[in-house]
Enzyme design. Structure first.
Site, PDB file in Angstrom:
ATOM      1  NE  ARG A 314      -3.842   0.256   2.009  1.00  0.00           N
ATOM      2  CZ  ARG A 314      -3.727   1.412   2.640  1.00  0.00           C
ATOM      3  NH1 ARG A 314      -2.853   1.553   3.622  1.00  0.00           N
ATOM      4  NH2 ARG A 314      -4.487   2.437   2.327  1.00  0.00           N
ATOM      5  CB  CYS A 343      16.554  -4.522  -5.268  1.00  0.00           C
ATOM      6  SG  CYS A 343      17.683  -5.418  -4.234  1.00  0.00           S
TER       7      CYS A 343
END
Ligand code: PLP
Length: 420
Positions: A314, A343
């Site tokens: 979210r 990453c």
């Protein structure tokens, strides 16, 4: 007792220490409180029953865990579903077929047929052709499909643009001004029982105003449809009620929402239907995570935790805010950034935020994670799929296990022709 609170200086879910769950299940893990779900389900019902007889369908997209579905089925809730998979879950979780509402902008023919075979209670149609196809499939099976037209009332919900659904430019629903003519054409079709209208204007609404504006428009549409000789028995008012994510959020109470609905709809003489998702689930869950490292940053330290954007999307997706606190707060705070190991630069849960002072090995909680949390989780960066735990008092159960990267790899055969 509140559902997630400090007891003797240590954060608990109901009467269960979160540290116990971390020790037994590991982290990251979603933790839900059964009592919190029940309380919200009952409060919502009490709120909207001010308007009379209602049908309640939990929008299971918010939290489709089977145990959560069962818990809400036990509270008398049906389900709002948006795919064949969600329909299967609602049924498997114990919801009655006739209490299931099938929404969604892109239902396939196979999904429409499966819904008819299951005997679900209502299809919310998004376009005229969908109604024609549904009627055709129903006729071929000797069935009649109960349906409403979902209209787009062209109301700005005042929420994040990515969770707004009721403006004319959004992909959802039929333009409200075209609805009467479409209703005229679809209503006579054999195989279809077109019995009302539906709306859903967006999620995380912090004000009743846009909802009221949309409902008033729907009331006028109902009158117009009746004026054209149609029988209107059902109106689905959707979901959307917001919750508190952070200090300063003051969402409408369920009671005020119900009072507004009762006032606006008092002369409608229909069965009102609701599709609450977030309001039942967001604050019934947290994400429990462990601090891996505290890494020096240019201005503030980076608190690197073992949950990431793949577990809770979210923040990366909607710039959402989740309060963050230590499971065993020392009373001291520092200003830090909190990030996961994925990453991507967007894998950051908080920036320049004053939080409890923590060090590697400490447990942290991201609050208000029970809605649109686990259900959006992925295995990006070949991370395990995050588990879910349901607490009731001082006991808990793993209601979705961690699915390891290795077992996901087992599902990926390498073709023989790549052998050499
Ligand atoms: N109904 C429909 C058709 C939806 O698309 C949604 C969510 O977007 C909901 C209900 C649930 O919304 P909320 O979780 O804001 O209550």
């Amino acid at each position: 007792m509140t559902d997630f609170a400090l007891i003797d200086g240590e954060l608990h879910a109901e009467a269960t220490p979160l540290a116990r769950i971390a020790a037994e299940v590991g982290t990251p893990v979603y933790v839900y409180s059964a009592e919190a779900f029940r309380k919200r389900a009952r409060d919502f019902r009490k709120g909207v029953e001010q308007a009379g007889r209602v049908h309640l369908a939990f929008a299971i997209k918010a939290n489709p865990n089977l145990a959560v579905i069962r818990l809400l089925a036990n509270e008398g809730y049906g389900a709002d579903v948006v795919s064949g998979g969600e329909m299967a879950r609602a049924l498997a979780g114990g919801m009655k077929a006739e209490d299931i509402v099938f929404s969604g902008v892109g239902k396939t023919r196979a999904e429409l047929a499966a819904g008819l075979d299951a005997g679900i209670g209502q299809f919310n149609l998004e376009l005229e052709e969908e109604g024609v196809v549904l009627a055709e499939i129903a006729r071929s099976k000797g069935l009649v499909a109960p349906a409403t037209l979902r209209v787009n009332p062209d109301v700005d919900a005042g929420t994040h643009e990515k969770i707004s659904t009721g403006k004319a430019e959004n992909k959802f629903g039929l333009p409200i001004d075209q609805a009467p003519d479409i209703f005229d054409r679809l209503a006579p079709l054999e195989g279809l029982n077109l019995r009302g209208v539906a709306i859903h204007i967006g999620s995380q609404l912090q004000s009743l105003e846009p909802l009221e504006k949309a409902f008033v428009r729907i009331g006028k549409l109902v009158a117009e449809l009746r004026g054209r000789g149609h029988t209107i028995t059902h109106v689905d008012l959707g979901g959307g009620l917001g919750v508190r994510y952070k200090e300063g959020d003051v969402p409408p109470t369920m009671d005020d929402y119900g009072a507004m609905v009762a006032r606006v709809t008092k002369d409608w003489d229909v069965e009102l239907m609701f599709e609450p998702g977030r309001v039942l689930s967001a604050n019934a869950g947290v994400m429990l995570t462990e601090v891996l490292w505290v890494k020096p940053g240019v201005t503030n330290p980076w608190v690197v935790v073992d949950s990431a954007m793949n577990d809770l999307a979210r923040v990366a997706l909607y710039d959402a805010h989740h309060d963050i606190s230590a499971v065993k707060p020392s009373g001291e705070t520092f200003v830090a950034n909190v990030c996961g190991p994925v990453c991507e630069s967007s894998d950051v849960f908080a920036k320049n935020r004053e939080i409890d002072t923590v060090k590697a090995g400490d447990l942290l909680v991201l609050h208000s994670a029970g809605a649109y949390g686990a259900t959006m989780a992925s295995t990006y960066n070949s991370r395990a799929l995050v588990p879910e735990v349901l607490v009731s008092g001082d006991r808990f159960a793993v209601v979705a296990p961690r699915i390891s990267a290795e077992s996901i790899m087992d599902q990926e055969p390498i073709p023989d022709w790549l052998a050499d």
